[in-house]
Enzyme design. Structure first.
Site, short mmCIF file in Angstrom:
data_model
loop_
_atom_site.label_atom_id
_atom_site.label_comp_id
_atom_site.label_asym_id
_atom_site.label_seq_id
_atom_site.Cartn_x
_atom_site.Cartn_y
_atom_site.Cartn_z
N GLY A 114 -57.74 5.43 -11.67
CA GLY A 114 -56.23 5.31 -11.53
C GLY A 114 -55.46 6.14 -11.82
O GLY A 114 -55.88 7.05 -12.85
N ASP A 141 -51.25 17.76 -5.31
CA ASP A 141 -51.02 17.72 -3.85
C ASP A 141 -49.42 17.30 -3.20
O ASP A 141 -49.55 17.15 -2.20
CB ASP A 141 -52.20 16.83 -2.98
CG ASP A 141 -51.95 15.63 -3.89
OD1 ASP A 141 -51.22 15.28 -4.73
OD2 ASP A 141 -52.91 14.57 -3.49
N GLU A 148 -47.49 -1.34 -4.80
CA GLU A 148 -48.49 -0.70 -3.83
C GLU A 148 -48.41 -1.39 -2.68
O GLU A 148 -48.42 -2.83 -2.66
CB GLU A 148 -49.78 -0.48 -4.57
CG GLU A 148 -49.58 0.28 -5.72
CD GLU A 148 -49.31 1.80 -5.72
OE1 GLU A 148 -49.43 2.26 -4.49
OE2 GLU A 148 -48.85 2.41 -6.28
N ASN A 191 -42.08 5.27 -3.22
CA ASN A 191 -42.52 6.07 -4.52
C ASN A 191 -43.13 7.23 -4.02
O ASN A 191 -44.08 7.37 -3.16
CB ASN A 191 -43.44 5.32 -5.32
CG ASN A 191 -43.91 5.99 -6.43
OD1 ASN A 191 -43.14 6.56 -7.13
ND2 ASN A 191 -45.15 5.51 -6.78
N ASN A 209 -53.23 15.74 2.01
CA ASN A 209 -54.47 15.20 2.08
C ASN A 209 -55.36 15.81 2.93
O ASN A 209 -56.62 15.43 3.13
CB ASN A 209 -54.45 13.62 2.14
CG ASN A 209 -53.86 13.07 0.80
OD1 ASN A 209 -54.12 13.40 -0.20
ND2 ASN A 209 -52.95 12.31 1.04
N LYS A 218 -52.05 52.22 2.08
CA LYS A 218 -52.66 51.51 1.08
C LYS A 218 -52.58 52.35 -0.24
O LYS A 218 -53.06 53.49 -0.30
CB LYS A 218 -54.11 51.25 1.48
CG LYS A 218 -54.96 50.35 0.40
CD LYS A 218 -55.51 50.99 -0.55
CE LYS A 218 -56.65 51.99 -0.14
NZ LYS A 218 -57.24 52.49 -1.21
N HIS A 221 -46.93 57.64 13.49
CA HIS A 221 -47.86 57.04 14.74
C HIS A 221 -49.24 57.20 14.29
O HIS A 221 -49.97 58.15 13.74
CB HIS A 221 -47.65 57.97 15.87
CG HIS A 221 -46.29 58.50 16.13
ND1 HIS A 221 -45.34 57.92 16.82
CD2 HIS A 221 -45.92 59.75 15.96
CE1 HIS A 221 -44.34 58.45 16.95
NE2 HIS A 221 -44.45 60.00 16.61
N ASN A 264 -60.23 59.09 1.70
CA ASN A 264 -60.45 58.82 0.24
C ASN A 264 -61.46 58.15 -0.37
O ASN A 264 -61.11 57.97 -1.65
CB ASN A 264 -59.01 58.09 0.01
CG ASN A 264 -58.98 56.63 0.68
OD1 ASN A 264 -59.19 56.50 1.88
ND2 ASN A 264 -58.51 55.74 0.17
N ARG A 320 -60.36 74.26 11.66
CA ARG A 320 -61.00 73.73 13.01
C ARG A 320 -61.89 74.96 13.46
O ARG A 320 -61.63 76.12 13.18
CB ARG A 320 -60.15 73.17 13.87
CG ARG A 320 -59.07 74.22 14.37
CD ARG A 320 -57.74 73.69 15.24
NE ARG A 320 -56.90 74.65 15.64
CZ ARG A 320 -55.78 74.51 15.76
NH1 ARG A 320 -55.16 73.36 15.19
NH2 ARG A 320 -54.95 75.52 16.26
#
Length: 435
Positions: free
Chosen positions: A65, A90, A141, A156, A213, A320, A332, A355, A409
């Site tokens: 309890g 909770d 209760e 309650n 819950n 990042k 873009h 990287n 290139r």
């Protein structure tokens, strides 16, 4: 929850329910926090250590309890604190100022104060039984309530504050003569009344004390938290064009005159400066966006992204662990990771920073005012000097001096008439009979 994860660690608005409740206690001004945990919940203990290193962790080996749970922390609570406030992991939406009102009832002379709410449907909740003058006489209760008590709609929440000088004694006097055979924390009210002490009710709205819950209730709590965060952001001066489509984290900071377009998601650790624009369908976490910057649409900012004043991160761009300095543009279809892009630089469409070599990460430095042509690959570690130009389609593996032009290139070769000859050959091959 039907989950391998402990219920208390399920998240709402970017952090666990447990973290929300501990943060509320800290903001309330708690001198000490004790967390009662079931054995074997190592992940819960790790979370507590991360968010409240000084908290006392108590293992409750038997579940007998709520009063028994609190008394499990006997050594932590029996040191004559002014107040003892009992919270639940909770019930994650509790506000610090509500806890302050709960404690105020103790300061006004009550031995016990409970947090109540008017329930739309009181079924299943404990009922708050009051005397004619409004003082609290009992908490009943559902299973133990009389038909008349079940008709009460003041319920309650479970959250309670007790006079710290008598809390342990009151809780120790509670028995288990009830339908569940458990030691109810709620019986502290009748124990105090039996001593002639006053008990009080502090009322809040039902949404603030909704419990979680299962996954359905978790989603409902997320919905309530998002409504709270969105309202705070808009009242603080930000524009959310379609508020219900924007999802914020508990720590999201939106400055004045920020505009957030529809379908944007903010993970933990995002700060947006005054006048910045976050365009539709953007995903941000762990990022800092300075005043006047523009992000999106369809942009992703990952942890460590720092977007400077008036800089632009355009559509289908991912950043990042990189700084995009003042006035720089990545407009873009680009990936910029582990890099610094200097002020005023322009990164062409399809550019990527290479990287990671499979073992280590290296950094790319792009100087102020540099121009990187479309579809370029910058292989780190590499430095592009200020004002330098990178020809479109280049693979850059060596440093480029300031104001230089770098082209990496293959040389273009043109063979006149080749296409006409090729087509004729292919047609003739197809027309030839097969053996």
């Amino acid at each position: 929850m039907k989950s391998a994860k402990p219920k208390a660690l399920h998240g709402i608005a970017g952090r666990s329910m447990l973290s929300h409740v501990v943060a509320a206690a800290q903001a309330m001004g708690a001198d000490h926090i004790a967390v009662v945990v079931a054995p074997g919940r190592d992940a819960v203990i790790q979370e507590i250590r991360a968010i409240a290193p000084d908290a006392t962790i108590v293992l409750q080996h038997e579940r007998r309890g709520t009063a028994h749970a609190v008394l499990s922390a006997g050594d932590a609570i029996g040191v004559d604190f002014d107040d003892l406030v009992v919270l639940y992991a909770d019930v994650p939406l509790i506000r610090p100022d509500t806890l302050g009102r709960l404690r105020a009832a103790l300061a006004n002379g009550s031995a016990v104060a409970t947090l109540g709410f008017k329930a739309a449907d009181p079924t299943g909740y404990g009922r708050l039984v009051q005397s004619a003058d409004g003082s609290l006489t009992a908490i009943r209760e559902q299973k133990d309530a009389t038909p008349g008590e079940r008709a009460i709609d003041l319920c309650n929440s479970g959250l309670m504050a007790l006079d710290g000088t008598i809390a342990v004694r009151l809780l120790s006097s509670i028995g288990c003569d009830n339908a569940q055979g458990e030691f109810y924390l709620t019986d502290a009210v009748e124990a105090a009344v039996a001593e002639g002490r006053h008990c009080a009710v502090t009322i809040t709205d039902e949404a603030e004390v909704q419990g979680v819950n299962d996954r359905v209730q978790l989603a409902a709590a997320e919905h309530s938290m998002q409504a709270r965060l969105r309202e705070a952001a808009m009242r603080g001066g930000a524009t959310l064009v379609a508020p219900d489509t924007v999802f914020l984290s508990y720590d999201t900071v939106l400055g004045r005159d920020v505009v957030v377009e529809p379908q944007c998601w903010f993970g933990p650790g995002v700060s947006v400066g005054d006048g910045a624009a976050i365009h539709a369908f953007s995903y941000l976490e762990g990022a800092t966006i300075a005043s006047g910057a523009s992000v999106g649409p369809y942009a992703r900012l990952r942890p460590g992204a720092a977007i400077g004043e008036n800089a632009k991160v355009g559509n289908f761009v991912e950043i990042k662990n990189a700084e995009i300095e003042r006035g720089a543009k990545v407009s873009h279809l680009s990936y910029i990771g582990d890099a610094t892009v200097g002020s005023g630089a322009n990164i062409g469409a399809g550019t990527i920073t290479c990287n990671y070599d499979g073992f280590n990460k290296a950094r790319t430095i792009i100087g102020a005012g540099a121009f990187v042509g479309s579809n370029s690959a910058l292989v780190a570690p590499v430095t592009i000097g200020e004002g330098a130009f990178i020809g479109s389609g280049s693979v850059i593996t060596d440093d480029v001096a300031p104001d230089a032009l770098a082209i990496g290139r293959g040389r273009q070769i043109v063979k006149a008439g080749w296409a006409e000859t090729f087509r004729a050959e292919q047609k003739a091959r197809k027309a030839k009979p097969r053996p």
